[in-house]
Design a protein around this motif. Structure first.
Motif, PDB file in Angstrom:
ATOM      1  N   HIS A  69       0.857  -1.206   0.000  1.00 39.51           N
ATOM      2  CA  HIS A  69       0.000   0.000   0.000  1.00 39.51           C
ATOM      3  C   HIS A  69       0.883   1.244   0.000  1.00 39.51           C
ATOM      4  O   HIS A  69       1.420   1.638   1.036  1.00 39.51           O
ATOM      5  CB  HIS A  69      -0.909  -0.007   1.231  1.00 39.51           C
ATOM      6  N   HIS A 224      -9.945   1.329   0.815  1.00 37.38           N
ATOM      7  CA  HIS A 224      -9.516   2.145   1.954  1.00 37.38           C
ATOM      8  C   HIS A 224     -10.738   2.239   2.869  1.00 37.38           C
ATOM      9  O   HIS A 224     -11.719   2.903   2.506  1.00 37.38           O
ATOM     10  CB  HIS A 224      -9.169   3.559   1.510  1.00 37.38           C
ATOM     11  N   HIS A 247      -6.295   0.262   6.342  1.00 37.91           N
ATOM     12  CA  HIS A 247      -6.450   1.231   7.453  1.00 37.91           C
ATOM     13  C   HIS A 247      -7.078   0.516   8.645  1.00 37.91           C
ATOM     14  O   HIS A 247      -6.451   0.367   9.667  1.00 37.91           O
ATOM     15  CB  HIS A 247      -7.253   2.482   7.069  1.00 37.91           C
TER      16      HIS A 247
HETATM   17  N1  LIG Z   1      -6.898   7.821   2.991  1.00 37.52           N
HETATM   18  C1  LIG Z   1      -6.808   8.034   1.821  1.00 37.52           C
HETATM   19  N2  LIG Z   1      -5.700   8.215   1.103  1.00 37.52           N
HETATM   20  C2  LIG Z   1      -4.387   8.361   1.666  1.00 37.52           C
HETATM   21  C3  LIG Z   1      -4.097   9.768   2.050  1.00 37.52           C
HETATM   22  C4  LIG Z   1      -4.176  10.700   0.927  1.00 37.52           C
HETATM   23  C5  LIG Z   1      -3.760  12.092   1.219  1.00 37.52           C
HETATM   24  O1  LIG Z   1      -4.143  12.708   2.222  1.00 37.52           O
HETATM   25  O2  LIG Z   1      -3.008  12.620   0.382  1.00 37.52           O
HETATM   26  C6  LIG Z   1      -4.195   7.381   2.799  1.00 37.52           C
HETATM   27  O3  LIG Z   1      -4.248   6.197   2.508  1.00 37.52           O
HETATM   28  O4  LIG Z   1      -3.996   7.755   3.952  1.00 37.52           O
END
Ligand SMILES: N=CN[C@@H](CCC(=O)O)C(=O)O
Ligand SMILES: [Zn+2]
Length: 403
Positions: A69, A224, A247
């Motif tokens: 990831h 996600h 996450h």
């Molecule tokens: N959560 C969503 N996308 C990314 C963060 C993206 C960003 O803030 O640029 C993540 O995996 O944490």
């Protein structure tokens, strides 16, 4: 024992942690590499002869990290957002737009150079198999460009057009575009699709639409989910047979039960059967966003296969250090050293569906081996923050570090 030409014996290894199903540790060991693959592993005293002998200098050996990831395709800087967060501001998905603007302004040459630099940093840190995502394009042309650039650098590419609804666009109109023209344009470059199913990003219905369309296009799925609060991401991932939900900070009992249920057809002792949905924990992101750590210990205890990944990106986790993730998982998530290393190697491979090729040191698998400048793998958590990565072999070739 006779060996094929061009065999290499890595000798004088203080300990090998294989991350195999039995979690074998072999002390005073050697590894024979033939071509790209591991041909033999065992005690040094029993080692076969080889054309080339490399002295590991009594270092420990383990599989290269499988980072399942990352978001490496970006330009620009968001350090001020990080500073504001450390001063008490909450993380919000909207920050993605800042990176989208900077990345859209970058030329192909500059963007490729940035992605290659980040991949080289990851390799120097022991990562020998790397996934990365689109998701900072958010238009048909930009998502296709990012997917193309990513495919020249990473082992696997995930389409994350459903990362944020661009300002001024209707959410449903954008979701339809992601599932239509955008998907069509990125498809030649990607293996997986992902959706940021979260408050401020994509709701359940929109996420479902994205997963349906991408599955229909033949892509593997990931989600996600449950990053900023409780939500439907994990249940959707299980329902759609996603390889991974990533996450997983805010899980309720139903989420954990569904994840565990997805592994009912898997025999962990032999690593055979039907794989379920991996819960990918991102401890560096949890620290950088001051979210509660993902419940890695509880997930393992419930029978869920977990992965650890860096989530390297400019918003929530600007590090590709898998060693840092492993140390945090041991020190803060209460995983054993062996569990954490396995999650960062075999777990990542499971999350990408490549567990038969990489993720553990076993005969026949790709010779992705990192040597640590330490006599045991316990040093990864015992000496947190130290750069212990020594020589890194990828597909049998010294790819980073010095012997
Ligand atoms: N959560 C969503 N996308 C990314 C963060 C993206 C960003 O803030 O640029 C993540 O995996 O944490
Ligand atoms: Zn991410």
């Amino acid at each position: 024992m006779s060996t094929a030409p061009n065999s290499t014996l890595i000798t004088n290894i203080a300990e090998v942690f294989t991350a195999d199903a039995t979690q074998s540790v072999i002390r005073d060991a050697a590894i024979l590499v033939e071509g790209e693959n591991i041909a033999w592993i065992g005690p040094l005293a029993d080692a076969p002869e080889a054309d080339i002998v490399i002295d590991a200098g009594h270092r420990a050996a383990l599989p290269g990290w499988v980072d399942s990831h990352t978001h490496l395709v970006f330009a620009g800087d968001r350090s001020q957002e990080f500073v504001a967060r450390m001063a008490g501001q909450d993380y919000a998905a909207g920050g993605i737009a800042v990176t989208t603007a900077a990345t859209t302004a970058a030329s192909d040459y500059d963007l490729t150079r940035l992605v290659m630099g980040r991949a080289a940093e990851a390799l120097a840190g022991g990562t020998t198999y790397l996934e990365t995502k689109t998701g900072y394009g958010l238009s048909v042309e930009e998502e296709a460009r990012h997917a193309r650039i990513a495919s020249t650098v990473a082992d696997q590419v995930t389409f994350l057009g459903a990362h944020l609804v661009p300002a001024g666009m209707d959410a449903q109109e954008y979701t339809d575009m992601v599932c239509g023209e955008m998907l069509e344009r990125v498809a030649p470059y990607v293996q997986f699709a992902d959706v940021f199913c979260e408050r401020g990003a994509f709701n359940e219905a929109q996420s479902r639409q994205v997963l349906e369309a991408c599955a229909k296009a033949g892509l593997g799925l990931r989600v996600h989910g449950n990053q900023l609060g409780p939500g439907p991401g994990t249940l959707l991932a299980v329902e759609f047979g996603a390889k991974s939900v990533d996450h997983v900070n805010y899980l309720d009992d139903a989420d954990v039960t569904a994840l565990a249920g997805s592994w009912k057809g898997w025999d962990a002792a032999t690593r055979t059967g039907t794989a379920g949905t991996v819960a990918t924990c991102l401890p560096a992101c949890d620290l950088s966003t001051r979210q509660p750590l993902a419940p890695g210990r509880e997930l393992i205890d419930a029978g869920v296969q977990i992965a650890l990944a860096s989530n390297c990106n400019p918003g929530t986790s600007y590090t590709s250090s898998m060693a840092f993730c492993v140390a945090t998982a041991v020190l803060q998530m209460r995983l054993s050293i062996e569990e954490a290393i396995t999650a960062a190697t075999y777990g990542g491979a499971l999350a990408l569906g490549v567990q038969d090729r990489v993720g553990s040191l076993e005969v026949g698998k790709r010779a992705d081996i990192q040597l640590l400048n330490a006599p045991s793998v316990a040093h990864l958590a015992y000496r947190p923050g130290m750069n212990l990565t020594g020589p890194v072999f990828r597909a049998g070739v010294l790819a980073a570090g010095k012997l």
